[in-house]
Design an enzyme around this catalytic site. Sequence first.
Site, short mmCIF file in Angstrom:
data_model
loop_
_atom_site.label_atom_id
_atom_site.label_comp_id
_atom_site.label_asym_id
_atom_site.label_seq_id
_atom_site.Cartn_x
_atom_site.Cartn_y
_atom_site.Cartn_z
N LYS A 1 17.24 -27.89 22.06
CA LYS A 1 18.52 -28.55 21.78
C LYS A 1 18.59 -28.99 20.33
O LYS A 1 17.56 -29.23 19.70
CB LYS A 1 18.64 -29.81 22.67
CG LYS A 1 18.93 -29.53 24.13
CD LYS A 1 19.09 -30.83 24.90
CE LYS A 1 19.37 -30.59 26.37
NZ LYS A 1 20.65 -29.91 26.63
N ASP B 1 18.06 -37.48 31.75
CA ASP B 1 18.29 -36.27 32.55
C ASP B 1 17.67 -36.39 33.95
O ASP B 1 17.74 -35.45 34.74
CB ASP B 1 17.74 -35.05 31.80
CG ASP B 1 18.52 -33.78 32.09
OD1 ASP B 1 19.65 -33.88 32.61
OD2 ASP B 1 17.99 -32.68 31.81
N GLU C 1 17.82 -25.57 32.79
CA GLU C 1 16.63 -25.75 33.61
C GLU C 1 16.90 -26.52 34.90
O GLU C 1 16.19 -26.35 35.89
CB GLU C 1 15.55 -26.48 32.80
CG GLU C 1 15.66 -28.02 32.75
CD GLU C 1 16.95 -28.55 32.14
OE1 GLU C 1 17.56 -27.82 31.34
OE2 GLU C 1 17.36 -29.68 32.48
N ARG D 1 19.21 -26.31 37.14
CA ARG D 1 19.52 -25.46 38.31
C ARG D 1 18.27 -24.78 38.86
O ARG D 1 18.20 -24.48 40.05
CB ARG D 1 20.63 -24.45 37.94
CG ARG D 1 20.28 -23.52 36.83
CD ARG D 1 21.50 -22.87 36.18
NE ARG D 1 22.22 -23.79 35.29
CZ ARG D 1 23.35 -23.49 34.64
NH1 ARG D 1 23.91 -22.31 34.79
NH2 ARG D 1 23.91 -24.38 33.84
N1 BES Z 1 20.73 -31.81 30.99
C1 BES Z 1 21.60 -30.85 30.43
C2 BES Z 1 23.06 -31.17 30.67
C3 BES Z 1 23.64 -32.30 29.88
C4 BES Z 1 24.16 -32.08 28.62
C5 BES Z 1 23.73 -33.56 30.43
C6 BES Z 1 24.71 -33.13 27.92
C7 BES Z 1 24.29 -34.59 29.73
C8 BES Z 1 24.80 -34.39 28.47
C9 BES Z 1 21.32 -29.49 31.03
O1 BES Z 1 20.01 -29.23 31.37
C10 BES Z 1 21.71 -28.48 30.01
O2 BES Z 1 21.08 -28.44 29.00
N2 BES Z 1 22.73 -27.71 30.29
C11 BES Z 1 23.20 -26.72 29.39
C12 BES Z 1 23.49 -25.49 30.18
C13 BES Z 1 23.79 -24.28 29.31
C14 BES Z 1 22.55 -23.84 28.60
C15 BES Z 1 24.32 -23.19 30.21
C16 BES Z 1 24.45 -27.25 28.71
O3 BES Z 1 25.27 -27.90 29.36
O4 BES Z 1 24.59 -27.04 27.50
ZN ZN Z 2 18.84 -30.88 31.78
MN MN Z 3 18.89 -28.47 29.72
#
Ligand code: BES
Ligand code: ZN
Ligand code: MN
Length: 509
Positions: free
Chosen positions: A286, A297, A359, A361
């Site tokens: 990220k 998370d 991750e 899912r």
């Molecule tokens: N934990 C994150 C989702 C998230 C993002 C929660 C921002 C709260 C605030 C999750 O694991 C994630 O990284 N999701 C990605 C999915 C993408 C790679 C398809 C996302 O939402 O960017």
């Molecule tokens: Zn996550």
């Molecule tokens: Mn993630």
Amino acid sequence: MNIKISKKDPWLFKGDMLVYCVRQVSESARLQVSRNGKKAPICSESKVQGDIDRAFATGDFTGKEGRNLLFYPRPGQACGAKRVMVVGLGQDDLNGETFRAAGGLIARATGQSSRAENIMVAIPEELDFDINEMSKCLTEGLILGNYQFNRYKNITKGDDPPNRIKTITLAAASDRKVRLGMLMGQRAAEAACQARDMANEPGNKWKPDDFARYGRKLAKDYGIKCQVLGSAELKKLKMGGLLAVNQGTIEPPKMVMLEYRTGRKVPTLMLVGKGLTFDSGGISLKPSHGMQDMKYDMCGGAAVMAVMRAVAQEKPANIDVVALVPTTDNMPGPEALKPGDIVRQYNGKTVEIISTDAEGRLILADALSYGVRHFKPAAVVDVATLTGAVIIGLGHHLTGLMSNDDGLAAQVTEAGARSAEPVWRLPLHKEYAKQIKSEVADLKNVGGREAGTITAGAFLQEFVGGTKWAHLDIAGTAWNFTEKSYIPKKGPSAVGVRLLIELIRHWGG
Ligand code: BES
Ligand code: ZN
Ligand code: MN
């Protein structure tokens, strides 16, 4: 914090602060009642009416919702308490949220503008509103609004952060109904505070093993069953999703499972919470801006653990409840999962990894498919900070709901409304599943940017078979939740906790 009930005359309460709640006089009533069109809010205690009238005359206090008046009674008033607070309930139709918000305001205002620790709240029994519900919601607001997380601050006396209430006494003549409501509110709010505590702990202090420890403690304290699967068992069971996410970290993964059983032949509700103790994104790292928030998370996992505590205390008679929390952190290490890798989930389905940041899912898929096979639940609800996309769609005000069953979706929506943790259902039409078909495996873990929340839901749906299932995407509401007196502006809200408790309380009824 302590909370109790008294039937005694509040005016004689010898404590730090005595609180009354008053209604704002409505526009139409104002015109009818007085010639100059003004009418101060009326208090159940006539001895404070003069103070309210004077504050009203200055325009400082009208009884508007969210406003309060604090004063120091004169010796002549013969008030037992050192301070008196009057809280506005507004002029709109009363509902549970009016009282939750009032409770939150009382707690917050007390802490911010006084050093009161021992307070009494006079339950406004004179109002035309269900006393049980009123007490429940006031209690929730008081406890949630009084919440602070100061574990890691060195605090000197007289310093910020503000004071905290230590003891609350609810004063009411109808003490039986108030007690029932208070206990309901207390269980739910204390569970939520525990979820907030877990979430507030940083990634270096709250690890998969802490979920296991918390689960075992619940089992010991309340006589429910706790089972923890460690690396060896997870490997034996072939939970390939959870193990894959765990590859990049030195922290061992866990699957924490709790069971509340009635011992009768009743349906089982299965809860699943995402317990990702820190999400760096893994190899699909990220951006660093805001990455610290990814300690949150695990809010879904915290929520279902806390719900199990309330369930174990409340002991519902018509439903068994089981909870699963798949937990690990997501780190980029030498053995980390890579984009392009293919993993095999517990139910045998293969997944092509497009992003190691998708991750949640993967770990939920194992928990869902294992849980459905093992516990044969009548219904499943999972809670997860799953997608950033849900923030784009719904903002920080509503939780995203997806479900394969209209009845369950309606029950969850109702529970969300009752608990003021509102949800909004997104479609799960079969077309969305096209986006997560892979060329080289059964599925891929990312379906593109379009409808990102729904394709994540569609991925999970592949792991519940025909079981009734609802998925709550709390990425927008688990922290920075819509501003309220009893929800911290920053920090975890514990959203999902009170919703699920409400769902269980109204199960089949
Ligand atoms: N934990 C994150 C989702 C998230 C993002 C929660 C921002 C709260 C605030 C999750 O694991 C994630 O990284 N999701 C990605 C999915 C993408 C790679 C398809 C996302 O939402 O960017
Ligand atoms: Zn996550
Ligand atoms: Mn993630």
